[in-house]
Design a protein around this motif. Structure first.
Motif, PDB file in Angstrom:
ATOM      1  N   LEU A  85       6.692   5.974  -2.004  1.00 32.69           N
ATOM      2  CA  LEU A  85       6.979   4.656  -1.426  1.00 32.69           C
ATOM      3  C   LEU A  85       8.468   4.299  -1.485  1.00 32.69           C
ATOM      4  O   LEU A  85       9.014   3.797  -0.491  1.00 32.69           O
ATOM      5  CB  LEU A  85       6.119   3.578  -2.092  1.00 32.69           C
ATOM      6  N   LYS A 133      -4.433   5.484  -1.249  1.00 37.09           N
ATOM      7  CA  LYS A 133      -3.795   4.225  -1.661  1.00 37.09           C
ATOM      8  C   LYS A 133      -2.304   4.238  -1.345  1.00 37.09           C
ATOM      9  O   LYS A 133      -1.743   3.233  -0.875  1.00 37.09           O
ATOM     10  CB  LYS A 133      -4.020   3.999  -3.164  1.00 37.09           C
ATOM     11  N   THR A 134      -1.662   5.373  -1.586  1.00 38.88           N
ATOM     12  CA  THR A 134      -0.227   5.490  -1.329  1.00 38.88           C
ATOM     13  C   THR A 134       0.072   5.375   0.159  1.00 38.88           C
ATOM     14  O   THR A 134       1.009   4.671   0.576  1.00 38.88           O
ATOM     15  CB  THR A 134       0.304   6.833  -1.870  1.00 38.88           C
ATOM     16  N   GLU A 137      -0.249   1.774   1.462  1.00 36.65           N
ATOM     17  CA  GLU A 137       0.935   0.976   1.113  1.00 36.65           C
ATOM     18  C   GLU A 137       2.107   1.325   2.014  1.00 36.65           C
ATOM     19  O   GLU A 137       2.875   0.436   2.419  1.00 36.65           O
ATOM     20  CB  GLU A 137       1.301   1.200  -0.350  1.00 36.65           C
ATOM     21  N   ASN A 140       1.685  -0.336   5.327  1.00 37.76           N
ATOM     22  CA  ASN A 140       2.008  -1.761   5.252  1.00 37.76           C
ATOM     23  C   ASN A 140       3.514  -2.006   5.280  1.00 37.76           C
ATOM     24  O   ASN A 140       3.977  -3.019   5.829  1.00 37.76           O
ATOM     25  CB  ASN A 140       1.385  -2.376   4.000  1.00 37.76           C
ATOM     26  N   LEU A 141       4.290  -1.090   4.706  1.00 36.40           N
ATOM     27  CA  LEU A 141       5.752  -1.221   4.774  1.00 36.40           C
ATOM     28  C   LEU A 141       6.217  -1.184   6.221  1.00 36.40           C
ATOM     29  O   LEU A 141       7.104  -1.948   6.620  1.00 36.40           O
ATOM     30  CB  LEU A 141       6.428  -0.113   3.967  1.00 36.40           C
TER      31      LEU A 141
END
Length: 269
Positions: A85, A133-134, A137, A140-141
């Protein structure tokens, strides 16, 4: 048109070859001199680009393009998930700095957990793996960005030349969950869907990319191993946790017809 591909792996190289056939100028990234030479040999303009959680090394010219395609998965098995991330955030910062207008981010249907149901882009993902999960995320960024448009493509399990599914379970026995549906996509459709996004200027979308054919795991892999002339695996006839990946956008937005719509008699090499 100039397209930059950040991550010229199995999919990225194949996509670059298809773009070059369409007379697109393709810039490709690599992290080593040896890989740069390989890209150059294919007709790709090579750039050494290296993003890490705490550093970045790139030529600004790489980001001067009409479309940037990002295909760099989190290497969770190598313990690199925590760095992914921050690395993606660095890439986004550079995209904004150099004002790249359009991005295609390659994600995965791993963002969907095993919900024992059919899911599509209208369902909120509930990932149950570190990788899923990674990736969610990271998606979403990109969704939070307003200076550029991003289309996110979630690929299902990847098969095709160099990834023959007949080799995945060769000769194994007592493989669980044999009745679960498979969620896979052929490389030809990975490329076809990406090219369609580009041709139709379909940016600002979230697209599931999985074959509409979902045979049971046991049926699919036994057939694939026989086709490859390898010892067939043996599955336990049971249905535990599963999911079936479908897509609304493939049809409603892209009107895309799958090149490999059914797996029976499909050749993978």
């Amino acid at each position: 048109m100039v397209i930059s591909i950040l991550g010229c792996g199995w999919y990225g190289k194949a996509l670059a070859k298809a773009l070059l056939k369409n007379n697109v100028i393709v810039k490709g990234s690599a992290t080593s001199p040896e890989k740069l030479q390989q890209l150059s040999a294919l007709g790709i303009i090579p750039f050494q680009v290296n993003f890490k959680a705490d550093s970045e090394d790139y030529d600004p010219e790489f980001f001067k393009c009409d479309i940037l395609i990002i295909s760099i998965p989190p290497k969770t098995r190598q313990g690199e998930a925590k760095d992914y991330l921050p690395k993606i955030q660095r890439i986004i910062n550079v995209i904004n700095k150099h004002q790249t207008a359009k991005v295609i981010y390659i994600s995965s249907t791993a963002v969907y957990g095993d919900s024992n149901s059919e899911v599509n882009e209208l369902n909120d993902p509930e990932p149950d793996t570190e990788s899923g999960k990674t990736l969610l995320e990271a998606e979403n960024l990109f969704k939070q960005q307003t200076a550029f448009k991003t289309t996110i493509i979630r690929f299902a399990g990847l098969v095709g030349p160099g990834r023959h599914p007949g080799r995945f379970f060769v000769g194994k026995k007592d493989i669980p969950n044999g009745n679960a549906p498979v969620n896979l996509i052929h490389l030809d459709d990975c490329i076809g869907i990406t090219l369609t996004v580009i041709e139709q200027d379909a940016f600002g979308y979230l697209i599931n990319a999985s074959s509409p054919d979902h045979p049971a795991k046991s049926d699919f892999y036994q057939q694939a191993t026989l086709q490859a002339g390898l010892p067939a695996p043996e599955f336990i006839s049971e249905l535990n946790n599963w999911k079936l990946i479908n897509s609304v956008q493939i049809h409603e937005v892209l009107n895309y017809e799958f090149k490999v719509p059914v797996w029976q008699n499909c050749t993978f090499d």
